[in-house]
Design a protein around this motif. Sequence first.
Motif, PDB file in Angstrom:
ATOM      1  N   LEU A  51      -4.126  26.190 -27.364  1.00  0.00           N
ATOM      2  CA  LEU A  51      -4.163  26.469 -25.927  1.00  0.00           C
ATOM      3  C   LEU A  51      -4.820  27.817 -25.653  1.00  0.00           C
ATOM      4  CD1 LEU A  51      -0.589  25.238 -24.875  1.00  0.00           C
ATOM      5  CD2 LEU A  51      -2.785  24.149 -24.377  1.00  0.00           C
ATOM      6  N   MET A  52      -4.540  28.805 -26.488  1.00  0.00           N
ATOM      7  CA  MET A  52      -5.178  30.108 -26.332  1.00  0.00           C
ATOM      8  C   MET A  52      -6.685  30.028 -26.557  1.00  0.00           C
ATOM      9  SD  MET A  52      -2.533  32.739 -28.188  1.00  0.00           S
ATOM     10  CE  MET A  52      -1.507  33.777 -27.173  1.00  0.00           C
ATOM     11  N   LEU A  53      -7.089  29.275 -27.558  1.00  0.00           N
ATOM     12  CA  LEU A  53      -8.516  29.125 -27.831  1.00  0.00           C
ATOM     13  C   LEU A  53      -9.238  28.514 -26.633  1.00  0.00           C
ATOM     14  CD1 LEU A  53      -8.351  27.864 -31.528  1.00  0.00           C
ATOM     15  CD2 LEU A  53      -9.318  30.033 -30.743  1.00  0.00           C
ATOM     16  N   ARG A  54      -8.559  27.648 -25.916  1.00  0.00           N
ATOM     17  CA  ARG A  54      -9.182  26.968 -24.784  1.00  0.00           C
ATOM     18  C   ARG A  54      -9.089  27.758 -23.479  1.00  0.00           C
ATOM     19  NH1 ARG A  54     -10.906  21.974 -23.218  1.00  0.00           N
ATOM     20  NH2 ARG A  54     -10.506  21.357 -21.065  1.00  0.00           N
ATOM     21  N   HIS A  55      -7.951  28.415 -23.230  1.00  0.00           N
ATOM     22  CA  HIS A  55      -7.692  28.955 -21.897  1.00  0.00           C
ATOM     23  C   HIS A  55      -7.591  30.479 -21.809  1.00  0.00           C
ATOM     24  CE1 HIS A  55      -7.044  25.013 -20.089  1.00  0.00           C
ATOM     25  NE2 HIS A  55      -6.246  24.704 -21.115  1.00  0.00           N
ATOM     26  N   LEU A  56      -7.465  31.185 -22.935  1.00  0.00           N
ATOM     27  CA  LEU A  56      -7.267  32.630 -22.868  1.00  0.00           C
ATOM     28  C   LEU A  56      -8.616  33.338 -22.790  1.00  0.00           C
ATOM     29  CD1 LEU A  56      -5.037  34.816 -22.948  1.00  0.00           C
ATOM     30  CD2 LEU A  56      -5.455  35.001 -25.409  1.00  0.00           C
ATOM     31  N   ALA A  57      -8.819  34.067 -21.700  1.00  0.00           N
ATOM     32  CA  ALA A  57     -10.075  34.792 -21.494  1.00  0.00           C
ATOM     33  C   ALA A  57     -10.057  36.124 -22.234  1.00  0.00           C
ATOM     34  CB  ALA A  57     -10.300  35.029 -20.004  1.00  0.00           C
ATOM     35  N   GLU A  58     -11.242  36.636 -22.493  1.00  0.00           N
ATOM     36  CA  GLU A  58     -11.348  37.960 -23.081  1.00  0.00           C
ATOM     37  C   GLU A  58     -11.215  39.016 -21.994  1.00  0.00           C
ATOM     38  OE1 GLU A  58     -10.751  40.351 -25.030  1.00  0.00           O
ATOM     39  OE2 GLU A  58     -11.917  39.529 -26.682  1.00  0.00           O
ATOM     40  N   SER A  59     -10.792  40.188 -22.386  1.00  0.00           N
ATOM     41  CA  SER A  59     -10.636  41.308 -21.467  1.00  0.00           C
ATOM     42  C   SER A  59     -11.990  41.745 -20.909  1.00  0.00           C
ATOM     43  CB  SER A  59      -9.981  42.479 -22.205  1.00  0.00           C
ATOM     44  OG  SER A  59     -10.322  43.702 -21.622  1.00  0.00           O
ATOM     45  N   PRO A  60     -12.175  41.746 -19.582  1.00  0.00           N
ATOM     46  CA  PRO A  60     -13.437  42.231 -19.016  1.00  0.00           C
ATOM     47  C   PRO A  60     -13.723  43.683 -19.375  1.00  0.00           C
ATOM     48  CG  PRO A  60     -12.190  40.998 -17.373  1.00  0.00           C
ATOM     49  CD  PRO A  60     -11.281  41.194 -18.549  1.00  0.00           C
ATOM     50  N   ALA A  61     -12.664  44.519 -19.432  1.00  0.00           N
ATOM     51  CA  ALA A  61     -12.870  45.929 -19.791  1.00  0.00           C
ATOM     52  C   ALA A  61     -13.433  46.046 -21.198  1.00  0.00           C
ATOM     53  CB  ALA A  61     -11.555  46.701 -19.672  1.00  0.00           C
ATOM     54  N   TYR A  62     -12.924  45.215 -22.119  1.00  0.00           N
ATOM     55  CA  TYR A  62     -13.444  45.241 -23.484  1.00  0.00           C
ATOM     56  C   TYR A  62     -14.901  44.783 -23.510  1.00  0.00           C
ATOM     57  CZ  TYR A  62     -14.461  43.616 -28.183  1.00  0.00           C
ATOM     58  OH  TYR A  62     -15.072  43.391 -29.384  1.00  0.00           O
ATOM     59  N   LEU A  63     -15.206  43.699 -22.794  1.00  0.00           N
ATOM     60  CA  LEU A  63     -16.574  43.194 -22.770  1.00  0.00           C
ATOM     61  C   LEU A  63     -17.531  44.224 -22.201  1.00  0.00           C
ATOM     62  CD1 LEU A  63     -15.869  39.549 -21.524  1.00  0.00           C
ATOM     63  CD2 LEU A  63     -16.539  40.237 -23.834  1.00  0.00           C
ATOM     64  N   LEU A  64     -17.095  44.905 -21.143  1.00  0.00           N
ATOM     65  CA  LEU A  64     -17.937  45.921 -20.524  1.00  0.00           C
ATOM     66  C   LEU A  64     -18.164  47.087 -21.477  1.00  0.00           C
ATOM     67  CD1 LEU A  64     -19.242  46.007 -17.714  1.00  0.00           C
ATOM     68  CD2 LEU A  64     -17.364  47.463 -16.958  1.00  0.00           C
ATOM     69  N   ALA A  65     -17.122  47.479 -22.186  1.00  0.00           N
ATOM     70  CA  ALA A  65     -17.246  48.582 -23.146  1.00  0.00           C
ATOM     71  C   ALA A  65     -18.187  48.228 -24.289  1.00  0.00           C
ATOM     72  CB  ALA A  65     -15.870  48.943 -23.707  1.00  0.00           C
ATOM     73  N   GLN A  66     -18.332  46.917 -24.571  1.00  0.00           N
ATOM     74  CA  GLN A  66     -19.223  46.471 -25.632  1.00  0.00           C
ATOM     75  C   GLN A  66     -20.639  46.212 -25.132  1.00  0.00           C
ATOM     76  OE1 GLN A  66     -18.141  46.246 -28.948  1.00  0.00           O
ATOM     77  NE2 GLN A  66     -16.410  47.291 -28.015  1.00  0.00           N
ATOM     78  N   GLY A  67     -20.884  46.505 -23.867  1.00  0.00           N
ATOM     79  CA  GLY A  67     -22.217  46.289 -23.305  1.00  0.00           C
ATOM     80  C   GLY A  67     -22.489  44.853 -22.901  1.00  0.00           C
ATOM     81  N   ARG A  68     -21.474  44.023 -22.838  1.00  0.00           N
ATOM     82  CA  ARG A  68     -21.634  42.606 -22.486  1.00  0.00           C
ATOM     83  C   ARG A  68     -21.296  42.412 -21.002  1.00  0.00           C
ATOM     84  NH1 ARG A  68     -17.987  40.502 -27.425  1.00  0.00           N
ATOM     85  NH2 ARG A  68     -18.128  38.471 -26.358  1.00  0.00           N
ATOM     86  N   ARG A  69     -22.120  43.037 -20.155  1.00  0.00           N
ATOM     87  CA  ARG A  69     -21.832  43.100 -18.719  1.00  0.00           C
ATOM     88  C   ARG A  69     -21.784  41.724 -18.073  1.00  0.00           C
ATOM     89  NH1 ARG A  69     -21.722  46.027 -14.165  1.00  0.00           N
ATOM     90  NH2 ARG A  69     -21.704  47.955 -15.334  1.00  0.00           N
ATOM     91  N   SER A  70     -22.742  40.863 -18.385  1.00  0.00           N
ATOM     92  CA  SER A  70     -22.785  39.558 -17.715  1.00  0.00           C
ATOM     93  C   SER A  70     -21.526  38.747 -18.033  1.00  0.00           C
ATOM     94  CB  SER A  70     -24.030  38.785 -18.135  1.00  0.00           C
ATOM     95  OG  SER A  70     -24.040  38.558 -19.532  1.00  0.00           O
ATOM     96  N   HIS A 130      -9.133  37.785 -29.361  1.00  0.00           N
ATOM     97  CA  HIS A 130      -9.127  37.447 -30.778  1.00  0.00           C
ATOM     98  C   HIS A 130      -7.913  38.057 -31.490  1.00  0.00           C
ATOM     99  CE1 HIS A 130     -13.591  36.753 -30.118  1.00  0.00           C
ATOM    100  NE2 HIS A 130     -13.134  35.604 -30.570  1.00  0.00           N
ATOM    101  N   SER A 131      -7.563  39.281 -31.128  1.00  0.00           N
ATOM    102  CA  SER A 131      -6.428  39.932 -31.783  1.00  0.00           C
ATOM    103  C   SER A 131      -5.129  39.189 -31.515  1.00  0.00           C
ATOM    104  CB  SER A 131      -6.308  41.386 -31.309  1.00  0.00           C
ATOM    105  OG  SER A 131      -7.435  42.137 -31.695  1.00  0.00           O
ATOM    106  N   LEU A 132      -4.921  38.756 -30.263  1.00  0.00           N
ATOM    107  CA  LEU A 132      -3.682  38.062 -29.921  1.00  0.00           C
ATOM    108  C   LEU A 132      -3.629  36.689 -30.584  1.00  0.00           C
ATOM    109  CD1 LEU A 132      -1.058  38.194 -28.360  1.00  0.00           C
ATOM    110  CD2 LEU A 132      -2.240  37.278 -26.360  1.00  0.00           C
TER     111      LEU A 132
END
Length: 421
Positions: free
Chosen positions: A187-206, A84-86
């Motif tokens: 293109l970013m909205l469609r293809h850019l994934a979120e950082s797994p490290a960020y998701l994990l830090a937010q408790g969004r493991r799956s 989202h920041s990028l």
Amino acid sequence: MTPASATHDHGAKASWVVTLCWIAVILDGFDLVVLGALIPTMTGSAAPFMTGGEATFISTIGLVGMTLGALSIGVATDRFGRRHSLIWAVAAFSLLTALCGLAQTPNQLALFRFLAGVGLGGCLPTAIAMVTEFSRGKAGRASTTVMTGYHVGAVATALLALVLLPITGWRGMFIAGAIPGFVLVPLMLRHLAESPAYLLAQGRRSEAEGVARAHGIVLAEPVVGAPKASIRTLFAPDMLRTTVAIWITSFMGLLLVYALNSWLPALMVAADYGLERGLWLLLLLNLGAVCGLLVAGQVGDRIGLKRAAVIWFAAGAVLLAFLSWKMPVSLLYPAVFLTGCLVFSAQVLVYAYTAAHYPAGVRATAIGMSAGVGRLGAIAGPLIGGTLVSMGIGHPWGFYVFALVGLIGTLAMSMTAGRAR
């Protein structure tokens, strides 16, 4: 899905991340040179839009915005997510760059350049943090490859100005610089994934496991008690020495990048090489930067990013001192090319080392602070170069001063802890 096809699919998805970040950095390179390319037209005698003093202020205020963006958005990416920041940074600076082309007064242009700079300043640390995480163990190569975009953008903008300025004037250049960003955001909205490290830090493991699996990367488990995104964390006892050393090195590295891009033609004129040859040498310097980045990342991954950065800064300092000597053109061209190879990629090795050295939870914060402090060097570099030229001692003393800056960068980088790969 067979193992081979799965590997191919993983590589394709990871390539999207690297490619999108690379294009974002190209836009940063556009910003590096666009105003400098337009100032002669905007301050010309035919229909001046602004004075030379106003142009200097607008150039500086844009760099101030980039400094603030790097200092603040790096923290935001660790708190709110890289993706989202990028995307917001690219959308914001693209819109504001377009508004620069519509500015009716120098004050309006200064405001738009400052705000665009905030977005641009946040783009670089976010992009490097992203590609480091999705690089699958090749942090140095990924970071330096993405940073080739910076110099590709600089070269492309100079060439675009030669074609577009006579047709559209300076306003068309700003509009042209904004259009790629408007294409990039969807293109970013469609293809850019979120950082797994960020998701994990937010408790969004799956979600984190899904992104890691889709991109073929190993999901790093968060360390118990790992630092959260905070500037204060960078001054913890085990990080303090490296943080200060990286900041000093980044200051010196970006001082050299911006000083040489701003004043190399003038320094070469002072050495009696002529203006036209000085402009070609500026182009050659940036072409050398692109080639140097492709080599530096591979070397850094082989021998360690810290060692590579120290070698690059030291060799760059030697070449800068060498350029103080009035030499035949047959020797000057390769010397300038090699200087671009070493000096410009040395700073990117610092970013790559920073990304590899700090924990994922504070990675973008660390890169953002490094880039932000470095932007102060970006402001100081052109001022130092301009002062030396105005005093009539740009050649040879300008190169002696820049060689000293490279030496200080060498010593500072050697003081960092560890051997990040």
